[in-house]
Design a protein around this motif. Structure first.
Motif, short mmCIF file in Angstrom:
data_model
loop_
_atom_site.label_atom_id
_atom_site.label_comp_id
_atom_site.label_asym_id
_atom_site.label_seq_id
_atom_site.Cartn_x
_atom_site.Cartn_y
_atom_site.Cartn_z
N GLY A 158 -2.86 30.85 32.45
CA GLY A 158 -3.36 31.45 33.33
C GLY A 158 -2.58 32.97 33.73
N SER A 159 -1.00 32.81 33.17
CA SER A 159 -0.07 33.73 33.28
C SER A 159 -0.39 34.94 32.44
CB SER A 159 1.32 33.34 33.30
OG SER A 159 1.42 32.97 32.00
N ASN A 160 -1.13 35.07 31.36
CA ASN A 160 -1.43 35.93 30.74
C ASN A 160 -2.92 35.71 29.98
OD1 ASN A 160 -1.26 38.29 28.79
ND2 ASN A 160 -0.51 37.06 26.87
N GLY A 161 -3.78 36.02 30.79
CA GLY A 161 -5.41 35.95 30.53
C GLY A 161 -5.97 34.53 30.69
N VAL A 162 -6.36 33.95 29.69
CA VAL A 162 -7.05 32.60 29.82
C VAL A 162 -6.43 31.45 30.37
CG1 VAL A 162 -6.26 31.96 27.27
CG2 VAL A 162 -8.46 31.08 28.27
N ASN A 163 -7.11 30.89 31.18
CA ASN A 163 -6.20 29.67 31.56
C ASN A 163 -7.09 28.17 31.45
OD1 ASN A 163 -5.21 27.68 33.34
ND2 ASN A 163 -5.39 28.98 35.12
N VAL A 164 -6.33 27.49 30.57
CA VAL A 164 -6.96 26.24 29.74
C VAL A 164 -6.60 25.15 30.90
CG1 VAL A 164 -5.11 25.44 28.48
CG2 VAL A 164 -7.45 24.98 27.67
N LEU A 165 -5.80 25.18 31.78
CA LEU A 165 -5.31 24.02 32.39
C LEU A 165 -6.48 23.67 33.27
CD1 LEU A 165 -1.55 25.12 33.12
CD2 LEU A 165 -2.48 23.49 31.33
N LYS A 166 -7.34 24.29 33.76
CA LYS A 166 -8.36 24.14 34.77
C LYS A 166 -9.42 23.66 34.15
CE LYS A 166 -6.80 27.21 38.54
NZ LYS A 166 -7.10 28.25 39.40
N GLU A 167 -9.46 23.42 32.87
CA GLU A 167 -10.79 23.03 32.14
C GLU A 167 -10.80 21.52 32.00
OE1 GLU A 167 -11.43 24.85 28.30
OE2 GLU A 167 -11.03 26.84 29.22
N SER A 168 -11.72 20.92 32.16
CA SER A 168 -12.01 19.43 31.89
C SER A 168 -11.77 19.28 30.61
CB SER A 168 -13.32 19.20 32.23
OG SER A 168 -13.69 17.86 32.28
N GLY A 169 -10.85 18.10 30.41
CA GLY A 169 -10.63 17.61 28.96
C GLY A 169 -9.28 18.03 28.77
N VAL A 170 -8.25 18.81 29.60
CA VAL A 170 -7.13 19.45 28.96
C VAL A 170 -6.25 18.06 29.22
CG1 VAL A 170 -6.28 20.05 31.18
CG2 VAL A 170 -5.53 21.29 29.04
N VAL A 171 -6.48 17.22 29.83
CA VAL A 171 -5.51 15.94 30.06
C VAL A 171 -5.78 15.26 28.86
CG1 VAL A 171 -4.65 14.28 31.72
CG2 VAL A 171 -5.27 16.39 32.63
N ARG A 172 -5.12 14.94 27.99
CA ARG A 172 -5.15 14.39 26.99
C ARG A 172 -3.97 14.05 26.13
NH1 ARG A 172 -7.93 18.17 22.69
NH2 ARG A 172 -6.75 19.96 22.89
N SER A 173 -3.92 12.96 25.07
CA SER A 173 -2.87 12.67 24.53
C SER A 173 -3.11 13.35 22.92
CB SER A 173 -2.46 11.32 24.09
OG SER A 173 -3.66 10.72 23.91
N ASP A 174 -4.15 13.33 22.44
CA ASP A 174 -4.30 13.82 21.01
C ASP A 174 -4.93 15.15 21.16
OD1 ASP A 174 -5.39 14.59 18.67
OD2 ASP A 174 -6.51 12.58 18.23
#
Length: 285
Positions: free
Chosen positions: A92-108
């Motif tokens: 989110g600091s440079n455009g797109v923010n993937v951290l708020k998307e469902s599924g980002v918490v993962r090991s693979d």
């Protein structure tokens, strides 16, 4: 927290408007050099915590010697150096923010998730284990319940979400909460080497998983480096052709991030192209 945006560019794509150049990094690099000079007169610990991992293959190894306990004496403990997040953080600091998307918490993190194009990042398998410890305890106390966001380039040196051709992908990005040992482990691939940067992986440390998925309150931003001998071996395999000439023009001592010291950021790496590699690093925060 100071954030910088001058980490990655491809020679054939021209300069990005958010690539501010090495001069933008000089204040932070100068600060790190001053810390090291102060360490020489006994004011600040110089040597970082050693790397640590579990169940690593007994094949070829390189980098920082692994610690048997994952901790270090207070005299050997220093906070992980603060580095640029680069222009492609996806936080989110440079455009797109993937951290708020469902599924980002993962090991693979080898596959894209959610509403992405659903691609997979091919390459030599790599398992990355970071052990987050409390520097105030002399690196003796694991940071249980913290969170790490990790992202990297693919074997072509491209970043998902940003680089042309993979803007619809979000692979090689993921978040995990640290366990009771302060550890997170990501299943990934060995990153390629792109023009102007030594092979590396980015990561941000957050105080909690809630902070990470809210993309707020980053406590530390740094990078993990790879030993040259391992890079040479991996880049001789299929799919890493671009990396060979790019790496040949670089050294750790000339890299814009690692040139002023990389002892705390050099991963201990073990394995082989056939069986895959493990990279371990202890991160003091």
């Amino acid at each position: 927290m100071q954030r910088r945006d001058d980490d990655h560019h491809h020679a054939d794509e021209g300069a990005h408007e958010h690539d501010r150049g090495l001069s933008y990094d000089l204040p932070v690099l100068a600060r790190r050099r001053m810390i090291r000079l102060m360490a020489g007169v006994g004011l600040v610990p110089l040597v970082g915590c050693s790397a640590e991992g579990e169940d690593t293959p007994a094949a070829a190894s390189s980098g920082t010697p692994a610690s048997s306990s994952g901790t270090a004496d207070s005299a050997e403990c220093a906070v992980i150096p603060e580095e640029t997040a680069g222009p492609y953080p996806g936080d989110g600091s440079n455009g797109v923010n993937v951290l708020k998307e469902s599924g980002v918490v993962r090991s693979d993190i080898t596959k894209s998730f959610g509403n992405s194009a659903g691609g997979t990042a091919d390459g030599v398998p790599l398992r990355v284990t970071l052990t987050v410890v409390d520097s105030d305890s002399g690196c003796s106390t694991p940071k249980k319940g913290a969170a790490v966001y990790l992202w990297q380039a693919d074997r072509a040196g491209d970043y998902s979400l940003y680089t042309e051709g993979v803007t619809d992908e979000n692979y090689l990005r993921g978040v995990q909460e640290t366990d009771e040992k302060g550890q997170v482990t990501f299943t990934s691939i060995f990153p390629g080497c792109y023009p102007g940067r030594w092979p590396h992986i980015h990561f941000e440390v957050y105080g909690s998983l809630a902070d990470a998925t809210a993309a707020t309150a980053i406590t530390n931003t740094s990078q993990l480096a790879f030993p040259k001998d391992v890079c040479d071996t991996v880049y001789a395999t299929e799919g890493y052709d671009r990396s060979i000439p790019n790496l040949a023009r670089l050294t750790l001592e000339s890299d814009m991030v690692f040139r002023d010291g990389y002892e705390q950021q050099m991963a201990a790496v073990q394995g082989s192209p056939a069986k895959g590699y493990t990279a371990t690093l202890t991160v003091a925060v």
